[in-house]
Design an enzyme around this catalytic site. Structure first.
Site, PDB file in Angstrom:
ATOM      1  N   CYS A 143       0.233  -0.061   1.278  1.00 40.63           N
ATOM      2  CA  CYS A 143      -0.893  -0.644   0.524  1.00 40.63           C
ATOM      3  C   CYS A 143      -0.486  -1.971  -0.118  1.00 40.63           C
ATOM      4  CB  CYS A 143      -1.361   0.315  -0.574  1.00 40.63           C
ATOM      5  SG  CYS A 143      -1.948   1.879   0.070  1.00 40.63           S
TER       6      CYS A 143
HETATM    7  C1  BEZ Z   1       1.565   3.657   1.744  1.00 43.15           C
HETATM    8  O1  BEZ Z   1       0.792   2.846   1.295  1.00 43.15           O
HETATM    9  O2  BEZ Z   1       2.658   3.337   2.155  1.00 43.15           O
HETATM   10  C2  BEZ Z   1       1.177   5.117   1.824  1.00 43.15           C
HETATM   11  C3  BEZ Z   1       0.274   5.644   0.920  1.00 43.15           C
HETATM   12  C4  BEZ Z   1      -0.035   7.003   0.999  1.00 43.15           C
HETATM   13  C5  BEZ Z   1       0.530   7.795   1.973  1.00 43.15           C
HETATM   14  C6  BEZ Z   1       1.392   7.239   2.898  1.00 43.15           C
HETATM   15  C7  BEZ Z   1       1.730   5.887   2.821  1.00 43.15           C
END
Ligand code: BEZ
Length: 219
Positions: free
Chosen positions: A46
């Protein structure tokens, strides 16, 4: 349960963002708007996605398009997280608002729930959903990715360019089309209409069926 999908009008939700409380219809006004969700603040993929969105903000602004992010944490958390996002993408500022959805109500209404991702308390998390909403407040295109797959923002720009093109002319964009490439004339346009609509002409591809349905033009 079916959720918000292309052709649907988005609900006029009143939401909290790091830039204050907004009503979606007031924010969108009559401007194309991209609403995109993220599973959570301070998560790796994110952080990269929001950073790239910040870096691409000028590309969207050039096209007259507004951005509106969403992550399920609260406004205080968003404001702290933005410092990381901007540090990760030097020279780019997060100028678009990010909706806070700590109660996970907004993601349900915008069809942005990931059924497989839960936080440590068992609460559902947002998927990587992205709706391109037209000036009429209807969803024109949706991406729905799982948490494990970061989005390609060049594809978001490409898809947006296709939508904008098709909103102005009776055309569609072929596979792997990019801005500047020829487009195809919509099947609903007869050859006589095409001659009037596309004064620069068009080329029909000769196919074994001899059905003249694959017509390229430049607009
Ligand atoms: C991420 O943004 O890396 C992420 C967020 C939730 C679950 C898996 C990855």
């Amino acid at each position: 349960m079916p959720g918000l999908t292309i052709g649907d009008t988005i609900p006029n939700l009143e939401v909290d963002t790091n830039q204050g409380r907004i009503k979606l219809y007031d924010y969108i006004s009559d401007i194309w708007t991209i609403i995109f969700s993220h599973p959570g603040d301070f998560t790796p993929v994110c952080t990269t996605e929001l950073g790239i969105m910040a870096a691409y903000a000028s590309k969207f602004a050039e096209r007259g398009v507004k951005l509106l992010g969403l992550s399920c944490d609260d406004v205080k958390s968003h404001n702290e997280w933005i410092k990381d996002i901007e540090a990760y993408t030097p020279g780019s500022k997060v100028t678009y608002p990010i909706i806070a959805d700590p109660n996970r109500e907004i993601i349900k209404q915008l069809n942005m729930v990931d059924p497989d991702e839960k936080d440590s308390s068992g609460n559902q998390l947002p998927s990587r959903a992205l709706h391109i909403v037209g000036p009429d407040k209807k969803v024109k295109l949706s991406f729905l990715y799982p948490a494990s797959t970061g989005r390609n923002m060049d594809e978001v720009v490409r898809a947006l360019d296709s939508l904008l093109k098709a909103s102005k002319h009776k055309v569609a964009t072929p596979a792997n089309w990019k801005q500047g490439d020829p487009v195809v004339i919509s099947p609903s346009v007869s050859n006589d209409q095409a001659k009037e609509m596309f004064p620069n002409g068009y080329q029909t591809v000769d196919l074994p069926s001899k059905k003249d349905y694959l017509r390229f033009t430049n607009v």
